[in-house]
Design a protein around this motif. Structure first.
Motif, PDB file in Angstrom:
ATOM      1  N   ARG A 133       0.838  -1.205   0.000  1.00  0.00           N
ATOM      2  CA  ARG A 133       0.000   0.000   0.000  1.00  0.00           C
ATOM      3  C   ARG A 133       0.865   1.244   0.000  1.00  0.00           C
ATOM      4  O   ARG A 133       1.931   1.267   0.618  1.00  0.00           O
ATOM      5  CB  ARG A 133      -0.860   0.035   1.278  1.00  0.00           C
ATOM      6  CG  ARG A 133      -1.827  -1.122   1.396  1.00  0.00           C
ATOM      7  CD  ARG A 133      -3.081  -0.840   0.635  1.00  0.00           C
ATOM      8  NE  ARG A 133      -3.917  -2.020   0.509  1.00  0.00           N
ATOM      9  CZ  ARG A 133      -5.212  -1.950   0.176  1.00  0.00           C
ATOM     10  NH1 ARG A 133      -5.791  -0.783  -0.021  1.00  0.00           N
ATOM     11  NH2 ARG A 133      -5.916  -3.044   0.036  1.00  0.00           N
ATOM     12  N   CYS A 134       0.362   2.292  -0.652  1.00  0.00           N
ATOM     13  CA  CYS A 134       1.043   3.580  -0.666  1.00  0.00           C
ATOM     14  C   CYS A 134       1.130   4.150   0.754  1.00  0.00           C
ATOM     15  O   CYS A 134       0.162   4.091   1.510  1.00  0.00           O
ATOM     16  CB  CYS A 134       0.268   4.532  -1.571  1.00  0.00           C
ATOM     17  SG  CYS A 134       0.929   6.204  -1.613  1.00  0.00           S
ATOM     18  N   THR A 135       2.295   4.709   1.088  1.00  0.00           N
ATOM     19  CA  THR A 135       2.464   5.298   2.422  1.00  0.00           C
ATOM     20  C   THR A 135       1.647   6.575   2.576  1.00  0.00           C
ATOM     21  O   THR A 135       1.390   7.009   3.684  1.00  0.00           O
ATOM     22  CB  THR A 135       3.939   5.634   2.685  1.00  0.00           C
ATOM     23  OG1 THR A 135       4.417   6.462   1.632  1.00  0.00           O
ATOM     24  CG2 THR A 135       4.783   4.370   2.759  1.00  0.00           C
ATOM     25  N   GLU A 136       1.269   7.186   1.465  1.00  0.00           N
ATOM     26  CA  GLU A 136       0.536   8.447   1.549  1.00  0.00           C
ATOM     27  C   GLU A 136      -0.983   8.244   1.482  1.00  0.00           C
ATOM     28  O   GLU A 136      -1.720   8.719   2.334  1.00  0.00           O
ATOM     29  CB  GLU A 136       0.979   9.395   0.436  1.00  0.00           C
ATOM     30  CG  GLU A 136       0.239  10.726   0.508  1.00  0.00           C
ATOM     31  CD  GLU A 136       0.794  11.764  -0.464  1.00  0.00           C
ATOM     32  OE1 GLU A 136       2.009  11.762  -0.719  1.00  0.00           O
ATOM     33  OE2 GLU A 136      -0.005  12.577  -0.954  1.00  0.00           O
ATOM     34  N   CYS A 137      -1.445   7.524   0.444  1.00  0.00           N
ATOM     35  CA  CYS A 137      -2.893   7.426   0.233  1.00  0.00           C
ATOM     36  C   CYS A 137      -3.451   6.047   0.568  1.00  0.00           C
ATOM     37  O   CYS A 137      -4.661   5.848   0.531  1.00  0.00           O
ATOM     38  CB  CYS A 137      -3.245   7.814  -1.195  1.00  0.00           C
ATOM     39  SG  CYS A 137      -2.676   6.620  -2.426  1.00  0.00           S
ATOM     40  N   ALA A 138      -2.570   5.078   0.856  1.00  0.00           N
ATOM     41  CA  ALA A 138      -2.987   3.727   1.248  1.00  0.00           C
ATOM     42  C   ALA A 138      -3.697   2.961   0.134  1.00  0.00           C
ATOM     43  O   ALA A 138      -4.325   1.940   0.387  1.00  0.00           O
ATOM     44  CB  ALA A 138      -3.839   3.740   2.511  1.00  0.00           C
TER      45      ALA A 138
ATOM     46  N   GLU B 209       4.605   1.477  -7.982  1.00  0.00           N
ATOM     47  CA  GLU B 209       3.631   2.207  -8.789  1.00  0.00           C
ATOM     48  C   GLU B 209       2.226   1.882  -8.308  1.00  0.00           C
ATOM     49  O   GLU B 209       1.933   0.731  -7.963  1.00  0.00           O
ATOM     50  CB  GLU B 209       3.737   1.762 -10.256  1.00  0.00           C
ATOM     51  CG  GLU B 209       4.206   2.849 -11.173  1.00  0.00           C
ATOM     52  CD  GLU B 209       4.449   2.315 -12.576  1.00  0.00           C
ATOM     53  OE1 GLU B 209       3.536   1.674 -13.113  1.00  0.00           O
ATOM     54  OE2 GLU B 209       5.547   2.545 -13.094  1.00  0.00           O
ATOM     55  N   HIS B 210       1.360   2.891  -8.326  1.00  0.00           N
ATOM     56  CA  HIS B 210      -0.044   2.650  -7.986  1.00  0.00           C
ATOM     57  C   HIS B 210      -0.691   1.766  -9.046  1.00  0.00           C
ATOM     58  O   HIS B 210      -0.424   1.932 -10.233  1.00  0.00           O
ATOM     59  CB  HIS B 210      -0.810   3.975  -7.910  1.00  0.00           C
ATOM     60  CG  HIS B 210      -0.411   4.824  -6.754  1.00  0.00           C
ATOM     61  ND1 HIS B 210       0.833   5.388  -6.639  1.00  0.00           N
ATOM     62  CD2 HIS B 210      -1.094   5.190  -5.644  1.00  0.00           C
ATOM     63  CE1 HIS B 210       0.899   6.070  -5.504  1.00  0.00           C
ATOM     64  NE2 HIS B 210      -0.250   5.979  -4.872  1.00  0.00           N
ATOM     65  N   LEU B 211      -1.544   0.850  -8.618  1.00  0.00           N
ATOM     66  CA  LEU B 211      -2.272   0.039  -9.588  1.00  0.00           C
ATOM     67  C   LEU B 211      -3.191   0.924 -10.408  1.00  0.00           C
ATOM     68  O   LEU B 211      -3.354   0.731 -11.604  1.00  0.00           O
ATOM     69  CB  LEU B 211      -3.090  -1.057  -8.892  1.00  0.00           C
ATOM     70  CG  LEU B 211      -2.310  -2.060  -8.037  1.00  0.00           C
ATOM     71  CD1 LEU B 211      -3.199  -3.250  -7.719  1.00  0.00           C
ATOM     72  CD2 LEU B 211      -1.039  -2.525  -8.710  1.00  0.00           C
TER      73      LEU B 211
ATOM     74  N   ASN C 229      -4.812  12.578  -6.515  1.00  0.00           N
ATOM     75  CA  ASN C 229      -4.737  13.269  -5.232  1.00  0.00           C
ATOM     76  C   ASN C 229      -3.506  12.886  -4.421  1.00  0.00           C
ATOM     77  O   ASN C 229      -3.309  13.391  -3.322  1.00  0.00           O
ATOM     78  CB  ASN C 229      -5.991  12.976  -4.409  1.00  0.00           C
ATOM     79  CG  ASN C 229      -7.236  13.480  -5.118  1.00  0.00           C
ATOM     80  OD1 ASN C 229      -7.244  14.591  -5.640  1.00  0.00           O
ATOM     81  ND2 ASN C 229      -8.270  12.669  -5.144  1.00  0.00           N
ATOM     82  N   CYS C 230      -2.701  11.973  -4.951  1.00  0.00           N
ATOM     83  CA  CYS C 230      -1.553  11.480  -4.197  1.00  0.00           C
ATOM     84  C   CYS C 230      -0.271  11.992  -4.816  1.00  0.00           C
ATOM     85  O   CYS C 230      -0.042  11.814  -6.007  1.00  0.00           O
ATOM     86  CB  CYS C 230      -1.558   9.958  -4.185  1.00  0.00           C
ATOM     87  SG  CYS C 230      -0.132   9.295  -3.340  1.00  0.00           S
ATOM     88  N   SER C 231       0.583  12.607  -4.004  1.00  0.00           N
ATOM     89  CA  SER C 231       1.822  13.166  -4.534  1.00  0.00           C
ATOM     90  C   SER C 231       2.814  12.064  -4.923  1.00  0.00           C
ATOM     91  O   SER C 231       3.800  12.323  -5.592  1.00  0.00           O
ATOM     92  CB  SER C 231       2.469  14.104  -3.526  1.00  0.00           C
ATOM     93  OG  SER C 231       2.949  13.388  -2.411  1.00  0.00           O
ATOM     94  N   GLN C 232       2.550  10.835  -4.475  1.00  0.00           N
ATOM     95  CA  GLN C 232       3.443   9.705  -4.815  1.00  0.00           C
ATOM     96  C   GLN C 232       3.011   9.025  -6.112  1.00  0.00           C
ATOM     97  O   GLN C 232       3.630   8.044  -6.513  1.00  0.00           O
ATOM     98  CB  GLN C 232       3.412   8.665  -3.683  1.00  0.00           C
ATOM     99  CG  GLN C 232       3.833   9.184  -2.353  1.00  0.00           C
ATOM    100  CD  GLN C 232       5.337   9.434  -2.281  1.00  0.00           C
ATOM    101  OE1 GLN C 232       6.103   8.998  -3.121  1.00  0.00           O
ATOM    102  NE2 GLN C 232       5.757  10.149  -1.249  1.00  0.00           N
ATOM    103  N   SER C 233       1.955   9.500  -6.715  1.00  0.00           N
ATOM    104  CA  SER C 233       1.340   8.791  -7.834  1.00  0.00           C
ATOM    105  C   SER C 233       1.801   9.294  -9.196  1.00  0.00           C
ATOM    106  O   SER C 233       1.148   9.044 -10.190  1.00  0.00           O
ATOM    107  CB  SER C 233      -0.179   8.850  -7.740  1.00  0.00           C
ATOM    108  OG  SER C 233      -0.759   8.026  -8.724  1.00  0.00           O
TER     109      SER C 233
HETATM  110 ZN   LIG Z   1      -0.563   7.085  -3.120  1.00  0.00          ZN
END
Ligand SMILES: [Zn+2]
Length: 71
Positions: A34-39, A56-58, A63-67
């Motif tokens: 899971r993403c540490t920011e948006c889960a 990478e996000h699936l 809305n996620c800065s890690q995406s």
């Molecule tokens: Zn994220």
């Protein structure tokens, strides 16, 4: 541009190297990364060519800065 090299697995921070090892070992068939920011669910990508190993996000999450996808 952010490159995600850590994520959450069972609420623990795990780095990309450990995540790929875990996937390769087959100890957990479908690790719930899971993403540490948006889960949201993420998956590890190994390094290759010009890209360093990263998560990478699936599904991209605007809305996620890690995406962001690194190109
Ligand atoms: Zn994220």
């Amino acid at each position: 541009m952010a490159i995600m090299t850590t994520c959450l697995l069972n609420e623990q921070i795990i780095d990309i190297v450990s995540a790929i090892d875990l996937k390769d070992s087959g100890g957990i068939p479908h690790p719930d990364f899971r993403c540490t920011e948006c889960a949201q669910p993420v998956r590890p990508h190994r390094s290759g060519g010009h890209a360093a190993a990263h998560f990478e996000h699936l599904e991209r999450n605007p809305n996620c800065s890690q995406s962001h996808v690194a190109h």
